[in-house]
Scaffold this active site. Structure first.
Site: not given
Ligand code: GUN
Length: 336
Positions: A54, A98, A121
């Site tokens: 990422k 994460q 997200d």
């Protein structure tokens, strides 16, 4: 005839080409690059790999990025403090926590602490609520990426029977909502569903996201159906690999040399029944990071009052969305 291969790398390149100039434009206009802060707690090697990819994508597109790596022993309060700092940091447009977080951390509290405007997200209840009600918001990256694949390959969605296998908050539920907003007739199947094959057999679109290697058998698939395989299961067992790859001798040979192979949730032989199918690897996988980049640029535009930013993976999924809005050209990386 083998299915058309729905190439996630090709779509990623297309979307990157669209969003890079948007990031550049933002940088020129606002004198600040769109920026993503990633929070990676602990030492899980797979999570490190994902997060590094990422950060690398941010560099590739010229976004700023910051990597925060609190220790595995961190508490919920430690993380809440960090999230609040990132919420206040004007340079940060997107915050990525994460998952999974270590067991002692209250994941829900952390995800709910992220400013919904920076929730790239799409996991915050406010963004989930917007998705339910069909309002613009930031949408979870993997399902948004699956929609991009379907739309950009012109797979008909309106009126299609779509079956989603798996009901996770991250993939199954948002995927079903996106398909519903695109006017598919949607069924969600899960571990307690009776007679799973009978549902899959009726599906024009199958989205498999249950995390079981090769579970969806070729003879469950309706000939010509579009199959989106979200699974990425690392198979290390020789008998399992031999069974799944018996018609793919080259892949089996590679497995034997390497000791492992990535297999989706759909049996590889489904390529001979489906009309279109995402490969594993190289199908849905590249789309998750792509949509994260797109969401970060979108969040940057929205935070800066740019009305041209339409939140990505838009719920009006019956129209090909133009993901992201602009992209930049270099990046800063930081805090380890
Ligand atoms: N862990 C596995 N998939 C994801 C994802 O899409 N986002 C985050 N933040 N963590 C993950």
């Amino acid at each position: 005839m083998p299915a058309r291969i729905l190439d996630g790398c090709k779509i990623r390149d297309e979307i990157f080409a669209e969003i890079r100039p948007q990031a550049v434009e933002l940088h020129l206009r606002e004198h600040i690059r769109p920026g993503l802060a990633a929070v990676l707690v602990g030492d899980d090697p797979a999570s490190h790999l994902y997060v590094n990819s990422k950060i690398a994508a941010c560099h590739h597109l010229g976004l700023s990025s910051w990597l925060h790596t609190p220790p595995a022993t961190s508490t919920t309060d430690d993380l809440l403090k960090l999230v609040n700092e990132l919420n206040r940091d004007y340079r940060v447009d997107g915050i990525l926590i994460q998952l999974p977080l270590p067991k002692q951390i209250d994941t829900k509290r952390i995800l709910e602490a992220v400013d919904p405007a920076k929730d790239v997200d799409g996991f915050h209840p406010i963004n989930l609520g917007k998705l339910v009600s069909g309002r613009p918001g930031l949408v979870a990256c993997t399902p948004a990426g699956c929609m991009e694949i379907l739309q950009r390959y012109h797979i008909p969605i309106e009126g299609a029977n779509a079956v989603v296998l798996g009901r996770s908050d991250i993939v199954g539920k948002p995927m079903a909502l996106l398909l519903l907003h695109a006017n598919a007739t949607v069924t969600i199947c899960h571990s307690k569903t009776h007679d799973l094959p009978s549902f899959v057999k009726r599906a024009d679109i199958v989205v498999a996201a249950m995390g079981k290697a090769g579970h969806v058998a070729p003879d469950w698939i309706k000939p010509g159906a579009a199959v989106i395989d979200v699974g990425t299961n690392r198979v290390t067992d020789d008998a399992a690999a031999a069974r799944l790859l018996k018609n793919f001798p080259e892949r089996l040979e590679k497995f034997r040399a390497k000791g492992s192979v990535l297999i989706g949730d759909v049996h590889p032989d489904a390529v001979n029944v489906a009309g279109a199918i995402t490969p594993v690897p190289g199908g849905v996988g590249p789309m998750t990071i792509t949509m994260l980049m797109s969401n970060t640029i979108k969040a940057a535009k929205l935070r800066r009052g740019d009305s041209s930013a339409s939140p990505s993976g838009e719920h009006s999924a019956n129209q090909p969305s133009t993901p992201g809005a602009s992209s930049a050209t270099s990046s800063a990386s930081g805090a380890r």
